[in-house]
Structures are given as structure tokens and as C-alpha cells.
Write an enzyme that holds these catalytic residues in place. Structure first.
Site, PDB file in Angstrom:
ATOM      1  N   MET A  86       0.877  -1.205   0.000  1.00 55.75           N
ATOM      2  CA  MET A  86       0.000   0.000   0.000  1.00 55.75           C
ATOM      3  C   MET A  86       0.888   1.220   0.000  1.00 55.75           C
ATOM      4  O   MET A  86       2.013   1.140   0.423  1.00 55.75           O
ATOM      5  CB  MET A  86      -0.855   0.003   1.274  1.00 55.75           C
ATOM      6  N   PRO A  87       0.398   2.344  -0.428  1.00 53.89           N
ATOM      7  CA  PRO A  87      -0.803   2.575  -1.197  1.00 53.89           C
ATOM      8  C   PRO A  87      -0.713   2.054  -2.632  1.00 53.89           C
ATOM      9  O   PRO A  87       0.392   1.784  -3.121  1.00 53.89           O
ATOM     10  CB  PRO A  87      -0.955   4.087  -1.181  1.00 53.89           C
ATOM     11  N   VAL A  88      -1.886   1.860  -3.230  1.00 55.11           N
ATOM     12  CA  VAL A  88      -1.999   1.484  -4.640  1.00 55.11           C
ATOM     13  C   VAL A  88      -2.642   2.639  -5.393  1.00 55.11           C
ATOM     14  O   VAL A  88      -3.721   3.094  -5.024  1.00 55.11           O
ATOM     15  CB  VAL A  88      -2.861   0.210  -4.808  1.00 55.11           C
ATOM     16  N   THR A 139       2.620   0.961  -5.161  1.00 50.94           N
ATOM     17  CA  THR A 139       2.323   0.348  -6.461  1.00 50.94           C
ATOM     18  C   THR A 139       1.542   1.351  -7.308  1.00 50.94           C
ATOM     19  O   THR A 139       0.570   1.943  -6.826  1.00 50.94           O
ATOM     20  CB  THR A 139       1.461  -0.927  -6.272  1.00 50.94           C
ATOM     21  N   GLN A 160      -5.693   4.195  -3.374  1.00 51.12           N
ATOM     22  CA  GLN A 160      -6.219   3.318  -2.316  1.00 51.12           C
ATOM     23  C   GLN A 160      -5.188   3.296  -1.198  1.00 51.12           C
ATOM     24  O   GLN A 160      -4.041   2.882  -1.412  1.00 51.12           O
ATOM     25  CB  GLN A 160      -6.498   1.924  -2.874  1.00 51.12           C
TER      26      GLN A 160
END
Lengths: 61, 61, 61, 61, 61, 61
Positions: A1-3, A40, F7
Site C-alpha cells: 500500500m498505497p496502490v 504500487t 487506495q
């Protein structure tokens, strides 16, 4: 995370993609204080006929 | 905003896409009272071998 | 399939949601000729401080 | 419902996809107690130049 | 990569979530041969009034 | 277009969100040459018990 997922129309260069993912990763790292290895970034390229604004396909407006 | 994403199998015609984005944008505008220019519709086309129902790939069921 | 995801700001009424999912499902059924039972509509409600246009949070513009 | 989306790099075999969707559907059914017919699995394949970790495109790292 | 997103209705237990993410990660690792550290699983919980099948909200069907 | 979705786990400050959306919008504008008004950034906040890496929930690792 984060994506981070970027949805954009097809046709951008490799150099533009390189710059996008590098700068966005830096923003995430500097703003949220997370390790770069945790970030990512996904680029979802869409044909202009698969994108609509104001009810019109981009390929036709 | 709002952003509407339609995930569907590949193979629909341009006319079907035109109709989809126009009608969905109208529904959003009429139901939520937002300006058409604020509505983004994205169509994410997937190969039938990349879609599964009940654990089976659509390309094989 | 298809799966339709609507990302919109929080605060709409149940009646608006009812109308959205009914009309969007009808559009998918009539346009793509799929069975209603195959259509999934998901509403992803976001706080206005989690949505940005032109680089500004909606909660501050 | 539920809808499971797998975002992964392009190039996996049909057999791998078959195994993925079957096992993930079984996990959902056994863990959540839902009917298999309710479970949708979507595979979103991305080119390696559209995926980045630590700010670098996979196609270049 | 890969990133797996599970969209499901709210209300499942922590134990169910634990089991979901463990088994799905194992499936990805065993099927695709990737390192567990590369696998991200995200659970997106939705209220039943934000999910529709056949044009009806789950909270009303 | 483009639509950028971040996210990330819940708990970041308003100031961090402000900085995220501003910098990411600037990156998109400068790299892709699109108008700022076309850029939408969405923040999808997830509880740590809804995020897993290496098969473990973040709330338990």
C-alpha cells in the site's frame, strides 16, 4: 500500500509513463512517509471510444 | 464526479457503446442533478477468458 | 457481468440510489441484451474531502 | 456479489487463469458461505510497462 | 503486483477476512509463482444499500 | 480524464490529502499536457483490517 491507479486514454509515450510513475511515487513517499517499496502504481489505458464525458465518446467529440 | 466504470466482455459495437454512455450519463444527470460535464463514464472491456462466474471462465462455459 | 461501479460523493438518498440502479440496469439490459440477473451495480460513496477536481478537494472548493 | 478483481501483468497461461478463478471462487464460497453463482472474478491484465513498484516501471526493472 | 480487490457487503468477521486474505494470497503465490511479499489484497466493504442485482438494492431484496 | 484513484489506509490528515491531490494533479497536467479541469483524483480510504500484504492483515502485522 498505497496502490495508485491511473485511468487514461491510450497513446502516451514510455517516457511519459516513466515520469508519471516516478513523480507520483515520490509524492506518495514524501506526503505519507511510506517506503517506496510499498507503493504500487498501475496504469489502465483505455481506447478513446471507451471514455465518455458529457455523454459523448471521446473518439467522437 | 461521478465516475461510472462499466466492466464488460469485449465485442460490443460502437453504437452500443454510444447508447450506453449517453443513457447512463442522462440517468446520473436526472437522478443526482449534476452537470453533464461532471460525469465521466469509462468502459473496461475484458476478454471472456478474463471473466469468471461460478468459478468457470466465460470462454469455457 | 457486466459490473457497473458508480463512484460518487456521499449524501444521496435511498430513493436516488434506487432510481440509479434500476435505470442503469435497464440501460445495460436493453443495450447489451443481457439478462438482468447478470448485472451487478456497485455504489462507492466517497467523502467530499476524498474527491478532487483541478487539484482541489471538493470539500474546499 | 462478491466481485473479485485481480490486477496482474500480462502473459499468464489459460491454465493458470482457470486455476486462479476456481480456487478464489472456492475460497469465497467456503469462507463467506455465498452461492458460487453469486461470485464474479475479473482478471485485469496489464502490460509490464503499465505497472510500477518503487517508482520504476516493471518493464525496466 | 498482483493486486486483488474484493468488493463485498459489510458485516463479515475479522476471522473471515483473515481466512480470505491468507487463502487468496496462497492461491496467487502457488498459481503464479510470485513472492508473497508482492501480493496485495484489498477488501472494499459496501453497505447492502450500495449493491444491486437485477436492478434491486440488496437491502431491499 | 484522466482519473487517478489512490487506495490507502485510513487516518491521514486533511493537509496530507490536500498535498496529495494537488501534487498528483500537477504531475498529470505537466506530464500529459491535459487541462487541470479534466483531472479527477479519488481517495479510497481502507481500514487496516481490510488491507493485506504477504497474506497478513495490516491490522495484525
Amino acid at each position: 500500500m498505497p496502490v495508485v491507479t491511473i485511468q487514461m486514454s491510450k497513446g502516451r509515450s514510455l517516457e511519459q509513463k516513466r515520469q508519471l510513475v516516478e513523480e507520483i511515487t515520490n509524492t506518495i513517499v514524501n506526503t505519507l512517509g511510506v517506503d517506496p517499496g510499498w507503493v504500487t502504481v498501475l496504469i489502465n489505458e483505455l481506447e478513446r471510444e471507451n471514455i465518455a464525458k458529457s455523454g459523448k465518446l471521446l473518439s467522437e467529440s
